[in-house]
Design a protein around this motif. Structure first.
Motif, PDB file in Angstrom:
ATOM      1  N   ARG A  97       0.849  -1.196   0.000  1.00 35.33           N
ATOM      2  CA  ARG A  97       0.000   0.000   0.000  1.00 35.33           C
ATOM      3  C   ARG A  97       0.887   1.250   0.000  1.00 35.33           C
ATOM      4  NH1 ARG A  97      -3.278  -0.500   4.793  1.00 35.33           N
ATOM      5  NH2 ARG A  97      -4.975  -1.381   3.555  1.00 35.33           N
ATOM      6  N   ASP A  98       0.591   2.201  -0.859  1.00 35.66           N
ATOM      7  CA  ASP A  98       1.341   3.450  -0.878  1.00 35.66           C
ATOM      8  C   ASP A  98       1.050   4.247   0.388  1.00 35.66           C
ATOM      9  OD1 ASP A  98       2.549   2.981  -3.314  1.00 35.66           O
ATOM     10  OD2 ASP A  98       0.963   3.959  -4.469  1.00 35.66           O
ATOM     11  N   TRP A  99       2.031   5.033   0.792  1.00 34.37           N
ATOM     12  CA  TRP A  99       1.900   5.767   2.052  1.00 34.37           C
ATOM     13  C   TRP A  99       0.718   6.729   2.051  1.00 34.37           C
ATOM     14  CZ3 TRP A  99       1.887  11.029   2.272  1.00 34.37           C
ATOM     15  CH2 TRP A  99       2.354  11.704   1.145  1.00 34.37           C
ATOM     16  N   ASN A 100       0.474   7.407   0.918  1.00 38.05           N
ATOM     17  CA  ASN A 100      -0.608   8.392   0.880  1.00 38.05           C
ATOM     18  C   ASN A 100      -1.982   7.718   0.916  1.00 38.05           C
ATOM     19  OD1 ASN A 100       0.423   7.636  -1.807  1.00 38.05           O
ATOM     20  ND2 ASN A 100      -1.275   8.866  -2.589  1.00 38.05           N
ATOM     21  N   VAL A 101      -2.060   6.470   0.436  1.00 35.90           N
ATOM     22  CA  VAL A 101      -3.307   5.707   0.559  1.00 35.90           C
ATOM     23  C   VAL A 101      -3.561   5.393   2.032  1.00 35.90           C
ATOM     24  CG1 VAL A 101      -4.490   3.577  -0.092  1.00 35.90           C
ATOM     25  CG2 VAL A 101      -3.057   4.765  -1.768  1.00 35.90           C
ATOM     26  N   ALA A 102      -2.496   5.055   2.754  1.00 37.87           N
ATOM     27  CA  ALA A 102      -2.628   4.818   4.196  1.00 37.87           C
ATOM     28  C   ALA A 102      -3.071   6.090   4.917  1.00 37.87           C
ATOM     29  CB  ALA A 102      -1.307   4.308   4.764  1.00 37.87           C
ATOM     30  N   THR A 103      -2.502   7.223   4.534  1.00 41.02           N
ATOM     31  CA  THR A 103      -2.928   8.491   5.138  1.00 41.02           C
ATOM     32  C   THR A 103      -4.400   8.747   4.849  1.00 41.02           C
ATOM     33  OG1 THR A 103      -0.696   9.362   4.776  1.00 41.02           O
ATOM     34  CG2 THR A 103      -2.419  10.950   5.325  1.00 41.02           C
ATOM     35  N   GLY A 104      -4.834   8.407   3.639  1.00 44.06           N
ATOM     36  CA  GLY A 104      -6.235   8.582   3.282  1.00 44.06           C
ATOM     37  C   GLY A 104      -7.179   7.785   4.159  1.00 44.06           C
ATOM     38  N   MET A 105      -6.708   6.672   4.712  1.00 42.94           N
ATOM     39  CA  MET A 105      -7.537   5.874   5.620  1.00 42.94           C
ATOM     40  C   MET A 105      -7.831   6.638   6.907  1.00 42.94           C
ATOM     41  SD  MET A 105      -5.532   2.264   4.925  1.00 42.94           S
ATOM     42  CE  MET A 105      -6.370   1.326   6.206  1.00 42.94           C
ATOM     43  N   LEU A 106      -6.870   7.444   7.358  1.00 44.31           N
ATOM     44  CA  LEU A 106      -7.127   8.302   8.517  1.00 44.31           C
ATOM     45  C   LEU A 106      -8.064   9.443   8.136  1.00 44.31           C
ATOM     46  CD1 LEU A 106      -4.508   6.758   9.474  1.00 44.31           C
ATOM     47  CD2 LEU A 106      -3.934   8.841  10.732  1.00 44.31           C
ATOM     48  N   ILE A 107      -7.824  10.031   6.970  1.00 42.82           N
ATOM     49  CA  ILE A 107      -8.646  11.141   6.513  1.00 42.82           C
ATOM     50  C   ILE A 107     -10.105  10.713   6.379  1.00 42.82           C
ATOM     51  CG2 ILE A 107      -9.074  12.675   4.538  1.00 42.82           C
ATOM     52  CD1 ILE A 107      -6.008  12.721   4.110  1.00 42.82           C
ATOM     53  N   ASP A 108     -10.323   9.479   5.901  1.00 41.48           N
ATOM     54  CA  ASP A 108     -11.681   8.966   5.693  1.00 41.48           C
ATOM     55  C   ASP A 108     -12.302   8.371   6.954  1.00 41.48           C
ATOM     56  OD1 ASP A 108     -11.429   9.691   3.038  1.00 41.48           O
ATOM     57  OD2 ASP A 108     -10.837   7.684   2.376  1.00 41.48           O
ATOM     58  N   GLY A 109     -11.566   8.372   8.065  1.00 36.16           N
ATOM     59  CA  GLY A 109     -12.109   7.843   9.312  1.00 36.16           C
ATOM     60  C   GLY A 109     -12.166   6.335   9.379  1.00 36.16           C
ATOM     61  N   LYS A 110     -11.336   5.660   8.571  1.00 33.12           N
ATOM     62  CA  LYS A 110     -11.313   4.196   8.562  1.00 33.12           C
ATOM     63  C   LYS A 110     -10.237   3.613   9.472  1.00 33.12           C
ATOM     64  CE  LYS A 110     -12.992   3.943   3.782  1.00 33.12           C
ATOM     65  NZ  LYS A 110     -12.651   3.511   2.395  1.00 33.12           N
ATOM     66  N   ALA A 111      -9.192   4.393   9.765  1.00 32.80           N
ATOM     67  CA  ALA A 111      -8.070   3.910  10.574  1.00 32.80           C
ATOM     68  C   ALA A 111      -7.677   4.976  11.583  1.00 32.80           C
ATOM     69  CB  ALA A 111      -6.877   3.553   9.681  1.00 32.80           C
ATOM     70  N   GLY A 112      -7.039   4.511  12.666  1.00 34.34           N
ATOM     71  CA  GLY A 112      -6.748   5.414  13.773  1.00 34.34           C
ATOM     72  C   GLY A 112      -5.417   6.095  13.714  1.00 34.34           C
ATOM     73  N   ILE A 113      -4.340   5.334  13.386  1.00 31.15           N
ATOM     74  CA  ILE A 113      -2.981   5.825  13.582  1.00 31.15           C
ATOM     75  C   ILE A 113      -2.131   5.499  12.359  1.00 31.15           C
ATOM     76  CG2 ILE A 113      -0.858   5.358  14.911  1.00 31.15           C
ATOM     77  CD1 ILE A 113      -2.654   5.057  17.387  1.00 31.15           C
ATOM     78  N   GLN A 114      -1.207   6.393  12.057  1.00 27.79           N
ATOM     79  CA  GLN A 114      -0.194   6.119  11.039  1.00 27.79           C
ATOM     80  C   GLN A 114       1.150   6.632  11.533  1.00 27.79           C
ATOM     81  OE1 GLN A 114      -0.396   8.316   7.317  1.00 27.79           O
ATOM     82  NE2 GLN A 114       0.734   6.736   6.207  1.00 27.79           N
ATOM     83  N   PHE A 115       2.180   5.783  11.439  1.00 26.10           N
ATOM     84  CA  PHE A 115       3.556   6.202  11.692  1.00 26.10           C
ATOM     85  C   PHE A 115       4.131   6.664  10.355  1.00 26.10           C
ATOM     86  CE2 PHE A 115       2.553   3.178  14.977  1.00 26.10           C
ATOM     87  CZ  PHE A 115       3.188   3.660  16.112  1.00 26.10           C
ATOM     88  N   MET A 116       4.454   7.937  10.249  1.00 26.45           N
ATOM     89  CA  MET A 116       4.913   8.456   8.958  1.00 26.45           C
ATOM     90  C   MET A 116       5.577   9.812   9.169  1.00 26.45           C
ATOM     91  SD  MET A 116       5.310   7.850   5.792  1.00 26.45           S
ATOM     92  CE  MET A 116       4.584   6.222   5.930  1.00 26.45           C
ATOM     93  N   GLY A 117       6.444  10.159   8.227  1.00 24.75           N
ATOM     94  CA  GLY A 117       7.050  11.476   8.239  1.00 24.75           C
ATOM     95  C   GLY A 117       6.013  12.553   7.994  1.00 24.75           C
ATOM     96  N   ASP A 118       6.412  13.806   8.200  1.00 22.55           N
ATOM     97  CA  ASP A 118       5.422  14.875   8.142  1.00 22.55           C
ATOM     98  C   ASP A 118       4.955  15.213   6.730  1.00 22.55           C
ATOM     99  OD1 ASP A 118       7.686  16.224   7.245  1.00 22.55           O
ATOM    100  OD2 ASP A 118       7.891  17.439   9.060  1.00 22.55           O
ATOM    101  N   TRP A 119       5.475  14.490   5.712  1.00 22.47           N
ATOM    102  CA  TRP A 119       4.880  14.651   4.389  1.00 22.47           C
ATOM    103  C   TRP A 119       3.441  14.167   4.396  1.00 22.47           C
ATOM    104  CZ3 TRP A 119       9.420  11.967   5.409  1.00 22.47           C
ATOM    105  CH2 TRP A 119       9.310  10.577   5.537  1.00 22.47           C
ATOM    106  N   ALA A 120       3.092  13.269   5.342  1.00 19.80           N
ATOM    107  CA  ALA A 120       1.697  12.838   5.461  1.00 19.80           C
ATOM    108  C   ALA A 120       0.795  14.018   5.811  1.00 19.80           C
ATOM    109  CB  ALA A 120       1.572  11.739   6.514  1.00 19.80           C
ATOM    110  N   LYS A 121       1.331  14.977   6.544  1.00 21.60           N
ATOM    111  CA  LYS A 121       0.534  16.145   6.923  1.00 21.60           C
ATOM    112  C   LYS A 121       0.098  16.935   5.694  1.00 21.60           C
ATOM    113  CE  LYS A 121       2.610  19.173   9.543  1.00 21.60           C
ATOM    114  NZ  LYS A 121       2.730  20.428   8.770  1.00 21.60           N
ATOM    115  N   GLY A 122       0.908  16.886   4.639  1.00 23.36           N
ATOM    116  CA  GLY A 122       0.515  17.545   3.401  1.00 23.36           C
ATOM    117  C   GLY A 122      -0.783  16.993   2.845  1.00 23.36           C
TER     118      GLY A 122
END
Length: 415
Positions: free
Chosen positions: A248-273
């Protein structure tokens, strides 16, 4: 990567970098990078607009994926005599082999004229050099050990406080799982898993252990009980991923938080973008922690390197682009969208978001700063250890002892 580069250099040792499409007249600059997610693309547009406004013409060569995909393509082009005007690398040792072969343009004169030394932290000023010469124009300072979480998911699962210890973290993950949600959004790619492991190593293992492992390459540190404890925490997190995590690409994982499907992601602050691109507000819609454990800031980032070109006008385009990259205005516009913070120390960052302010507070305290492995460690070790970490993640039968033994074998063979 180093083996690939050296093999290509050996096969093309007599090639002289010539005038190519990138050497076109005027201030046209073909820029090769791997920023293709929503937040990344928005940040690149800011940089391209600044370059165009300064009199240049940005020609975008974006390669989807990550640096592990884009770097070999760019290196092939540079060595093969068809270089882009500029190419993205991560801050640190990735550029060294190209510089050693004389394929990158030194930026010493420009850096001296614009006084880059005064604008950068000593660590970053050192990290853009190879054998005393400057080869990289740094655009940002990325915190690589962030933990992001969805406020909505925490609320739905009944998690009321940010976890400050691993006991609190696992209790929170259990609540999220019990609520029928995905506890951790994971992208099962080696570089992502290595980022997660490093965040745990720095937070739970501590800055001293992290430095012994990545800077000193100490076999005793890797065999220590504390390191094995870190490995066991990392392995326990397997139980909180979902079946879709492999590749899974990192931004897809970030999207899971954005969509309210997942709770936590360990990632650099590019995810904040990505959160910013989705119009979400830090500390309101999502949270960010440098932890749990020691609250240190793992400093990495991105630079642009400039292949040697024969055409004077193309070289002028490189100079203009490097100047825009290092300008206060260019840095602020780019980093406001990217999620990172400006690498220059003299930029007004007062309007950056709440997570950025947490990072900037950490960066004001030298005792909380530590460089990312890409800066501290030879690339062949970083890449091989990343593969091992991914293997450990996908092999529940591998013990922490076996993991540490194989880590030391990799380092010993590379020395």
């Amino acid at each position: 990567m180093r083996k690939l580069l050296m093999a290509l250099v050996g096969a093309t040792a007599l090639i002289t970098v010539g005038v190519t499409g990138a050497d076109a007249a005027g201030k046209k600059a073909e820029v090769l990078h791997w920023w293709t997610s929503g937040g990344e693309s928005a940040a690149v547009r800011e940089l391209a607009n600044a370059f165009n406004a300064a009199g240049g013409e940005w020609v975008d060569t974006a390669i989807a994926g990550s640096g592990s995909t884009a770097r070999p393509i760019g290196i092939n082009r540079i060595i093969g005599g068809n270089p882009p005007t500029a190419m993205q690398f991560n801050t640190g040792t990735q550029m060294n082999d190209l510089a050693e072969q004389g394929l990158l343009r030194p930026l010493d004169d420009l850096a001296q004229q614009q006084n880059w030394k005064a604008a950068l932290t000593p660590a970053f000023y050192e990290a853009i050099q190879y054998k005393g010469h400057i080869y990289g124009a740094p655009i940002n300072d990325h915190g690589q050990n962030w933990l992001f979480y969805s406020k909505a998911v925490f609320q739905k699962a009944g998690v009321t406080d940010e976890p400050k210890t691993w006991d609190e973290m696992f209790a929170a993950l259990d609540k999220i799982k019990a609520a029928g949600l995905i506890p951790i959004a994971v992208g099962g790619q080696p570089w992502q898993l290595q980022s997660m492991f490093n965040a745990i190593l720095l937070g739970e293992g501590g800055k001293d252990l992290y430095s012994q492992v990545w800077k000193d390459l100490s076999p005793d540190a890797v065999k220590s009980d504390k390191f094995k404890h870190v490995a066991e925490i990392f392995a326990k997190l397997r139980n909180y991923q979902d079946p879709g995590s492999p590749n899974r690409d990192w931004n897809v994982a970030t999207g899971m938080l954005i969509d309210g499907k997942a709770g936590i992601q360990f990632m650099g602050d590019w995810a904040k973008g990505e959160f910013i691109h989705a119009n979400m507000v830090a500390d309101k819609d999502f949270g960010c922690i440098l932890g749990p454990g020691e609250s240190n800031f793992m400093m990495g980032g991105d630079i642009f390197v400039f292949p040697v070109l024969k055409n004077a006008e193309a070289t002028d385009a490189q100079t203009l682009l490097a100047t825009v990259i290092m300008s206060k205005e260019g840095q602020l516009a780019f980093n406001s969208k990217k999620g990172s913070v400006p690498v220059r120390l003299d930029v007004d960052t007062s309007k950056l978001d709440a997570c950025a302010q947490k990072g900037l507070t950490a960066l004001k305290d030298p005792s909380r700063q530590i460089l990312a492995p890409d800066v501290l460690t030879p690339q062949d070790i970083v890449q091989s250890v990343g593969d091992l970490i991914a293997q450990y993640w996908t092999t529940p039968s591998m013990t922490a002892d076996q993991f540490s033994d194989q880590w030391n074998q990799i380092v010993a063979q590379a020395k």
